[in-house]
Write a protein that holds these residues in place. Structure first.
Motif, PDB file in Angstrom:
ATOM      1  N   LYS A  87     -11.394   6.936   8.166  1.00 40.29           N
ATOM      2  CA  LYS A  87     -11.024   5.431   8.079  1.00 40.29           C
ATOM      3  C   LYS A  87     -10.738   4.892   6.690  1.00 40.29           C
ATOM      4  N   ALA A  88     -11.253   5.916   5.727  1.00 39.11           N
ATOM      5  CA  ALA A  88     -10.781   5.615   4.203  1.00 39.11           C
ATOM      6  C   ALA A  88      -9.472   5.929   4.131  1.00 39.11           C
ATOM      7  N   SER A  89      -9.032   6.776   4.627  1.00 40.40           N
ATOM      8  CA  SER A  89      -7.377   7.065   4.539  1.00 40.40           C
ATOM      9  C   SER A  89      -6.547   6.013   5.117  1.00 40.40           C
ATOM     10  N   ILE A  90      -7.146   5.615   6.427  1.00 40.58           N
ATOM     11  CA  ILE A  90      -6.084   4.530   6.878  1.00 40.58           C
ATOM     12  C   ILE A  90      -6.148   3.344   6.065  1.00 40.58           C
ATOM     13  N   ALA A  91      -7.275   2.776   5.712  1.00 38.67           N
ATOM     14  CA  ALA A  91      -7.526   1.726   4.369  1.00 38.67           C
ATOM     15  C   ALA A  91      -6.735   2.186   3.088  1.00 38.67           C
ATOM     16  N   GLY A  92      -6.728   3.339   2.630  1.00 42.19           N
ATOM     17  CA  GLY A  92      -6.394   3.810   1.404  1.00 42.19           C
ATOM     18  C   GLY A  92      -4.533   3.687   1.699  1.00 42.19           C
ATOM     19  N   SER A  93      -4.240   4.111   2.708  1.00 48.50           N
ATOM     20  CA  SER A  93      -2.455   4.044   2.958  1.00 48.50           C
ATOM     21  C   SER A  93      -2.079   2.634   2.642  1.00 48.50           C
ATOM     22  N   VAL A  94      -2.923   1.722   3.631  1.00 44.29           N
ATOM     23  CA  VAL A  94      -2.299   0.291   3.541  1.00 44.29           C
ATOM     24  C   VAL A  94      -2.456  -0.114   2.089  1.00 44.29           C
ATOM     25  N   ILE A  95      -3.577  -0.001   1.351  1.00 45.75           N
ATOM     26  CA  ILE A  95      -3.698  -0.538   0.179  1.00 45.75           C
ATOM     27  C   ILE A  95      -2.676   0.093  -0.896  1.00 45.75           C
ATOM     28  N   GLY A  96      -2.518   1.304  -0.836  1.00 43.50           N
ATOM     29  CA  GLY A  96      -1.436   2.249  -1.426  1.00 43.50           C
ATOM     30  C   GLY A  96      -0.121   1.790  -1.593  1.00 43.50           C
ATOM     31  N   ASN A  97       0.159   1.316  -0.117  1.00 46.46           N
ATOM     32  CA  ASN A  97       1.561   1.150   0.233  1.00 46.46           C
ATOM     33  C   ASN A  97       2.029  -0.329  -0.276  1.00 46.46           C
ATOM     34  N   ILE A  98       0.944  -1.068  -0.186  1.00 49.15           N
ATOM     35  CA  ILE A  98       1.087  -2.588  -0.563  1.00 49.15           C
ATOM     36  C   ILE A  98       1.186  -2.928  -1.960  1.00 49.15           C
ATOM     37  N   LEU A  99      -0.063  -2.299  -2.584  1.00 48.21           N
ATOM     38  CA  LEU A  99      -0.094  -2.449  -4.025  1.00 48.21           C
ATOM     39  C   LEU A  99       0.649  -1.401  -4.965  1.00 48.21           C
ATOM     40  N   LEU A 100       0.257  -0.036  -4.700  1.00 53.78           N
ATOM     41  CA  LEU A 100       0.842   0.795  -5.759  1.00 53.78           C
ATOM     42  C   LEU A 100       2.366   1.064  -5.469  1.00 53.78           C
TER      43      LEU A 100
END
Length: 348
Positions: A87-100
């Motif tokens: 679940k952290a990788s799912i959230a992290g992928s979204v956050i990483g794509n949108i922000l990073l």
């Protein structure tokens, strides 16, 4: 992609480390570095197949295989019962794509061009979908806020997660129909230019299959080394899932977005960043919930820190991209928010 090919040397290195039962730290690093060029190779093979299959099927293939690496890694984590990592990788992928990714693209492109423009209509549709997806994740979490977290991965709440996952997957299929059929005119003709195939269809299919198989092998090494590696260096599995695994799985895709921005093709860069986030929430997350039914059912309920980060990421991305143009300062702002979130998760 070319500069990533030097990392292919880590494929045999990781296999040797696994056979020697070497330090989990070395195995984690080697398998992570091996996955990066393989993910890029998978994307390249998918692009080549798209040339032969046409834009519609090609678009579906890109949507399906765009986050295949993330899906494979998460599957093995799911099999090991590492639900927090998944679940952290799912959230992290979204956050990483949108922000990073979006931030780095805007920064890189903005340093070369004063202002870059992109299709505001497409961004509005994608942003609305992204907001819906985050709401879809938030409501079950709020609903179960007062429930003992240990009860969430039980059959009692299995129906809730499966129901939400089914609705998200249905919306994903409808979004494909929307973009490739009923409203395909909304999307620019930039992607419809004639491209000559560099590989034969047979070679592209063989490369895609081969890369997928090796990624599965490397993902098993990676996931198997997560627990001992985190204990050895004092990192939390939570941080590994939300920061490290998304960067590993999407490195090739991230570099492509930045290269497109440098070529003043911000439409493509924004599509990669926001489109990939949508695929993660609406396609990868539901599939993982369905696959978890084969092992131990996984809830789709995210914790408060993940949800707040997702909501903040979506809101700032909507604000920054809402005017249909970007500059380097907006890129810096997005990256700054990502760094703040990353530091917070590291401390947690």
């Amino acid at each position: 992609m070319k500069y990533l090919r030097v990392l292919f040397v880590f494929i045999p290195i990781s296999i040797v480390l696994e056979l020697m039962h070497a330090s989990p730290i070395f195995l984690f690093v080697a398998s992570a570095l091996a996955i990066m060029p393989l993910a890029g190779l998978m994307g390249e093979a998918t692009e080549e197949i798209s040339v032969y299959s046409g834009p519609r099927i090609g678009g579906f293939l890109n949507a399906t295989f765009g986050n295949a690496t993330e899906l494979i890694i998460s599957f093995f984590a799911l099999k090991e019962g590492l639900f927090d990592v998944v679940k952290a990788s799912i959230a992290g992928s979204v956050i990483g794509n949108i922000l990073l990714v979006l931030g780095a693209s805007m920064l890189a492109g903005g340093l070369k061009y004063k202002t870059q423009k992109f299709n505001r209509g497409v961004v509005d549709v994608s942003s609305s979908m992204l907001l819906f997806a985050v709401i879809g994740l938030s409501i079950p979490a709020i609903f179960t806020h007062t429930i003992n977290p240990e009860l969430l991965n039980t059959s009692r709440y299995e129906g809730l997660s499966v129901g939400v996952a089914f609705l998200m997957f249905a919306i994903y299929l409808l979004s494909l129909y929307f973009s490739f059929h009923t409203h395909k005119d909304l999307y620019g003709s930039e992607h419809e230019e004639t491209v000559e195939a560099k590989w034969s269809l047979k070679k592209a299919v063989m490369v895609l299959v081969g890369a997928t198989v090796i990624i599965a092998l490397e993902s098993e090494f990676l996931v198997g080394s997560v627990e001992p590696m985190t204990k050895a260096i004092g990192l939390s599995e939570f941080f590994v899932g939300i920061i490290l695994i998304p960067i590993i799985g999407n490195a090739a895709e991230h570099s492509t977005a930045i290269l497109m921005a440098l070529k003043n093709k911000m439409d493509v860069a924004v599509e990669i960043a926001i489109g990939s986030s949508l695929q993660i929430i609406l396609f990868v997350a539901p599939i993982l919930v369905f696959l978890s039914l084969l092992f131990t059912p996984m809830s789709i309920v995210f914790n408060e820190f993940e949800l707040i980060s997702l909501i903040v990421a979506v809101l700032i991305a909507n604000k920054v991209s809402g005017d249909g143009q970007s500059n380097w300062l907006e890129g810096v702002q997005l990256i700054a928010v990502y760094i703040i979130i990353a530091i917070s998760f590291f401390i947690i």
